[in-house]
Each structure stands twice: as C-alpha cells, then as structure tokens.
Scaffold this motif. Structure first.
Motif, mmCIF file in Angstrom:
data_model
loop_
_atom_site.group_PDB
_atom_site.id
_atom_site.type_symbol
_atom_site.label_atom_id
_atom_site.label_comp_id
_atom_site.label_asym_id
_atom_site.label_seq_id
_atom_site.Cartn_x
_atom_site.Cartn_y
_atom_site.Cartn_z
ATOM 1 N N UNK A 155 0.825 -1.208 0.000
ATOM 2 C CA UNK A 155 0.000 0.000 0.000
ATOM 3 C C UNK A 155 0.858 1.257 0.000
ATOM 4 N N UNK A 156 1.922 1.249 0.802
ATOM 5 C CA UNK A 156 2.799 2.429 0.861
ATOM 6 C C UNK A 156 3.528 2.649 -0.458
ATOM 7 N N UNK A 157 3.991 1.557 -1.067
ATOM 8 C CA UNK A 157 4.699 1.687 -2.336
ATOM 9 C C UNK A 157 3.761 2.124 -3.454
ATOM 10 N N UNK A 158 2.581 1.557 -3.510
ATOM 11 C CA UNK A 158 1.644 1.938 -4.570
ATOM 12 C C UNK A 158 1.239 3.405 -4.460
ATOM 13 N N UNK A 159 1.255 3.925 -3.251
ATOM 14 C CA UNK A 159 0.919 5.334 -3.048
ATOM 15 C C UNK A 159 2.077 6.254 -3.406
ATOM 16 N N UNK A 160 3.315 5.799 -3.181
ATOM 17 C CA UNK A 160 4.444 6.736 -3.212
ATOM 18 C C UNK A 160 5.547 6.396 -4.198
ATOM 19 N N UNK A 161 5.455 5.276 -4.910
ATOM 20 C CA UNK A 161 6.561 4.850 -5.773
ATOM 21 C C UNK A 161 6.085 4.601 -7.189
ATOM 22 N N UNK A 168 8.848 -4.111 -4.203
ATOM 23 C CA UNK A 168 8.186 -4.833 -3.118
ATOM 24 C C UNK A 168 8.882 -6.128 -2.691
ATOM 25 N N UNK A 169 9.357 -6.985 -3.597
ATOM 26 C CA UNK A 169 9.929 -8.263 -3.159
ATOM 27 C C UNK A 169 11.149 -8.143 -2.253
ATOM 28 N N UNK A 170 11.769 -6.975 -2.190
ATOM 29 C CA UNK A 170 12.999 -6.817 -1.413
ATOM 30 C C UNK A 170 12.841 -5.841 -0.251
ATOM 31 N N UNK A 171 11.623 -5.521 0.110
ATOM 32 C CA UNK A 171 11.407 -4.515 1.147
ATOM 33 C C UNK A 171 11.423 -5.076 2.564
ATOM 34 N N UNK A 172 11.270 -6.386 2.733
ATOM 35 C CA UNK A 172 11.351 -6.981 4.076
ATOM 36 C C UNK A 172 12.371 -8.103 4.029
ATOM 37 N N UNK A 173 13.473 -7.902 4.732
ATOM 38 C CA UNK A 173 14.608 -8.820 4.734
ATOM 39 C C UNK A 173 14.605 -9.605 6.039
ATOM 40 N N UNK A 174 14.858 -10.898 5.946
ATOM 41 C CA UNK A 174 14.876 -11.770 7.128
ATOM 42 C C UNK A 174 16.223 -11.669 7.836
ATOM 43 N N UNK A 339 5.538 -1.404 14.123
ATOM 44 C CA UNK A 339 6.522 -0.339 13.905
ATOM 45 C C UNK A 339 6.728 -0.063 12.419
ATOM 46 N N UNK A 340 6.635 -1.092 11.580
ATOM 47 C CA UNK A 340 6.767 -0.881 10.137
ATOM 48 C C UNK A 340 5.681 0.083 9.646
ATOM 49 N N UNK A 341 4.455 -0.150 10.067
ATOM 50 C CA UNK A 341 3.367 0.731 9.658
ATOM 51 C C UNK A 341 3.580 2.157 10.155
ATOM 52 N N UNK A 342 4.057 2.279 11.404
ATOM 53 C CA UNK A 342 4.274 3.610 11.979
ATOM 54 C C UNK A 342 5.401 4.353 11.261
ATOM 55 N N UNK A 343 6.480 3.642 10.955
ATOM 56 C CA UNK A 343 7.608 4.262 10.241
ATOM 57 C C UNK A 343 7.170 4.725 8.858
ATOM 58 N N UNK A 344 6.441 3.870 8.151
ATOM 59 C CA UNK A 344 5.982 4.237 6.814
ATOM 60 C C UNK A 344 5.042 5.433 6.850
ATOM 61 N N UNK A 345 4.147 5.450 7.810
ATOM 62 C CA UNK A 345 3.244 6.599 7.933
ATOM 63 C C UNK A 345 4.028 7.892 8.108
ATOM 64 N N UNK A 353 9.224 8.829 -0.555
ATOM 65 C CA UNK A 353 8.693 7.589 -1.106
ATOM 66 C C UNK A 353 9.127 6.406 -0.251
ATOM 67 N N UNK A 354 8.270 5.406 -0.156
ATOM 68 C CA UNK A 354 8.605 4.195 0.584
ATOM 69 C C UNK A 354 9.755 3.436 -0.059
#
Length: 462
Positions: A155-161, A168-174, A339-345, A353-354
């Motif tokens: 949602x953040x990327x579609x709004x801002x990128x 998207x596939x590389x935005x959350x790293x383990x 926290x991810x949602x809060x940081x993105x907001x 941009x995200x």
C-alpha cells in the motif's frame, strides 16, 4: 537421537490406542486456525514436514527402541500396531493427508488439511501424528505475518513509488536466524517468509528451498557491515572504516549496507557519509544503504532520511514523493508489523517515497509468535465405529471459542474465491457452484503432489 518417528509425539499419545470405542476402524482429523491476530492465513510448510519427517520408513529397530523407552517412561506401547506398519506397509504410514495448495490465503475458522488412516487396524494413527503434523502452525504463522506486512508495504509503495512491483519483493529482509531456537526453525520459518519476499540473510532458508521446494535460489543478500567490522578500526578511524566498505563494495550498480550508529548516527550520516565521503559515494556508481540500529525507529528513520536528503539530494517521482540520490536506508532494530506501519506513515507524511526504505525483521518475524498467535488446533472430527461414521467434536461450556467441527470435512471454494468448510459423506460431491479446495498430497508414505516455491509464491500473490 531424534530420527525415530514413533517417538516424535507426546507421551500420552502412546496410550490412546486403548481408549477408543470397541470396533473403531477409522479416525478423521483436521487442522484449522481458530482465529487470532490475523483474519486469514497463508498455508505453507506441510510439504517440508512431510519430506523431512514422514518420508522415512519405520523399522523394527525403531519399534524396539520405542518399546524399551516407553516401558520405563510409564506409558503402554502399541507394539503390535507398529510391527504391523513395518511388516504389512514396509514401514510407510497408512494415512491419507489432504490439504489446500501451499501459498493459498485462506480465512481463519476453515479446515486447512485433513488426516485419516487407510488401514482399519491403524485407526489410532491420525491422532498419534498430531504432535508432528500440527507443527505446521509455525511456517503458516510466519508466512502469515510476512504476508500481512507485505500488504502494508504494498500500500505504501503503490501510493508513493513509480516502481512498486519491482521494489516490493525486497522490502522486508529476514534477519532472524540468530534469534530462533534452532537451525530447523531458521530453515522452516525463514523459508516461510520467502513465500512473500526475496531478501534474506538466513542461509538455512535457502538450503530448505532447495531441499523441499525445488528452488535453486530462494533469496538474495548484499554485503553488509556489522558493528565489529566498524568499531575494530577505532572511533578516531570511523571514516576509514566506512571508506574501506566503499572501496571493497562500492562498484557501479552494486548495493552495500553499512551500520552507521556505532557512535553517533547523525554525525556519521551528515559529516562522514554526507561530507568527507559524499563525492566518493557518488563517483562509485553504487547505492549506499545506511543502517541505523538504535533509538526510536520512527524518529531515527525520519531524521536519517532528512539528513541524507540534505546531503545527497533527491528527485521527485511521478507520485510526487522524494527519492534519494545514491543512498537508501534499512531499518533492522525494533522492527515488527506495528513499527513498520508507523515508520511508513511518518516518512510518507514527510514527503518521502517508501522506496527509500527497506526493513530487516528478526525476532518479530521468526520468533515472537506461538501456536496461539493464530490459535491453531488439530482435532478429530469423525470416527468409524461398528462400520459406520459418527460425528466427533467438542464444545466446552467454559470456552465456546474451542468448539470443534464435526464430520468428514473438506474445504470448498466458489468462483468468487469464497471458502466454506463442509462435512461430506464418503464419495459425496460438492453442491453445484462449489469445488473442493483440497487435494490429496500424501498417501501411504508417498508424496503425491510436489509443489515448487514459484507456484507457492504465485498463489500467495494472487
């Protein structure tokens, strides 16, 4: 030590073969999420459990070991039943397991898989396997957490990128390998995350993808610094530690990550990366990924982006948001779905941009969860006694949420993608407009459906 399938159960299960009604010849069980943190789950990991645990035949030596141990342990042992499995079935367990395809996103309170015996003498086996098979809760829950975070990032990327699909596939790293209880957890949980993403530092997950889901390379990583490789240069030489990273890894088109808060993050970002090394970063043709690792994640990330914008500049994309030049940020400290949602907001509100930001999630991804996160249960729902099937269920007055389903269950789906768990008699077809969402994946020791990770990923994305 732990290779004996007979002993991969709860102690009290050894006595249950004596507790069923006389003339019981079959039992039928199912697995469901009875609700929890999320309203839907991503089914994943059964194939890994089947290949790694159920695929090994039971032997007489295993029966001998179990008989000796349980005699001292205080439990009765169904030696004749297990000898039958070895002698009649070649050590292969006479059970049928049906399940939804891996990667399917299914609402909670629905049957996800079923287990029943195929030999009337082994009616006790589906329940005996509960301990082993219900461990599927772990990869399902990791995949579910990861999937829901993916929707937040999407949602953040579609709004801002302008590049949401490729970013998207590389935005959350383990980052979770060191924070779990075992290498097996790292492998299974790490691979569950890779149903949704392609970034990981958990090598065990890459090996698991090869072994269990036919994926040669399930994830990718980049060179990255840790505090020891920076602080070993000494505080007076902090800039030289960073220069070394730039020299070693700053090649055209490359990415590399440098933890930059060993001493003073904002000094490092403004005066070292954005000052002494600024032109070298630009001339390298690489993308520097700055990693904060302390403080309040929301305010630290926002301030880091602000300083990098001041020092390296940015461009405004087609969505009207700033994209940094030459640099990015990855946040790996204090990262969880909230926290991810809060940081993105916060960063979106600041006009960034995200795509400027990625996340590394460790304990919050692979360890800060349990079976009750999604309230998983495996319950018997039907038994065949005196030649006829009877419904089996529980309905505790003290907790209606633990009421279980009854009958020979399957999961149906219609053309709109609506799921419904129903009880069907043997051989009964679904009503018009509905089809069976489950397939038989395992029967009498054989894997009947071998799913590859690419297929699983496509289902979860759909």
């Amino acid at each position: 030590m732990f290779d004996n399938l007979i002993l991969d159960t709860d102690s009290y299960k050894a006595s249950h073969w004596l507790q069923y009604p006389p003339n019981t010849t079959a039992a039928f069980s199912y697995v469901e999420s009875r609700g929890g943190r999320y309203d839907r789950t991503v089914f994943f990991g059964l194939q890994a459990i089947l290949k790694s645990r159920l695929g090994r035949p039971v032997t007489h030596e295993m029966v001998d070991e179990a008989a000796a141990l349980l005699a001292v342990h205080g439990e009765p042992f169904n030696e004749a039943g297990w000898r039958r499995i070895v002698d009649v079935h070649g050590g292969r367990l006479p059970v049928r397991i049906r399940a939804v395809p891996e990667g399917a996103v299914v609402p909670t309170h629905q049957a996800l898989m079923t287990i029943e015996n195929t030999d009337p003498e082994c009616f006790w086996l589906p329940s005996y396997l509960e301990t082993l098979l219900l461990r599927v809760w772990y990869p399902i829950t990791v995949a579910t957490i990861s999937w829901h975070v993916k929707q937040t990032l999407r949602a953040a990327l579609e709004k801002t990128s302008d590049n949401a699909a490729t970013e998207l596939p590389f935005k959350l790293h383990d980052f979770g390998a060191r924070g779990v209880s075992s290498q097996e957890s790292a492998a299974l949980g790490g691979l569950a995350h890779l149903v949704n993403f392609q970034g990981s530092d958990t090598l065990s997950a890459v090996l698991a993808g090869r072994a269990w889901y036919g994926e040669p390379m399930a994830a990718f990583s980049i060179p990255a610094a840790e505090h020891s490789t920076i602080t070993s240069w000494g505080r007076p030489n902090e800039v030289e530690a960073y220069r070394n990273m730039l020299t070693r890894f700053g090649k055209p088109g490359a990415l590399f990550s440098v933890v930059s808060d060993s001493y003073d993050l904002f000094h490092a970002v403004r005066d070292l990366w954005g000052g002494a090394l600024r032109q070298a970063v630009i001339d390298s043709g690489a993308t520097l990924v700055v990693r904060p690792d302390s403080g309040d994640p929301v305010t630290v990330v926002a301030k880091t982006l602000e300083i990098l914008d001041e020092t390296f500049g940015s461009t405004v994309n087609g969505k009207g948001y700033k994209v940094l030049n030459h640099v990015r940020v990855i946040q790996g400290d204090g990262v969880n779905p909230v926290s991810i949602a809060a940081i993105l907001d916060r960063i979106v509100a600041d006009g960034f941009s995200a795509e400027n930001l990625a996340f590394g999630m460790g304990g919050g991804l692979l360890q800060q969860l349990d079976r009750d996160t999604q309230r998983f249960a495996l319950k018997c729902s039907a038994a065949k006694v005196d030649g006829r099937w009877i419904d089996v269920s529980k309905d505790p007055a003290t907790d209606p949420g633990k009421k279980s389903k009854a009958g020979r269950l399957t999961l149906l789906v219609d053309e709109a993608g609506t799921y419904r768990t129903v009880a069907l008699a043997e051989g009964q077809a679904p009503e018009p407009g509905w089809r069976d969402a489950m397939v038989t994946v395992w029967e009498d020791g054989a894997l009947l459906v071998d799913q590859i990770l690419a297929e699983v990923r496509a289902r979860s994305e759909a």
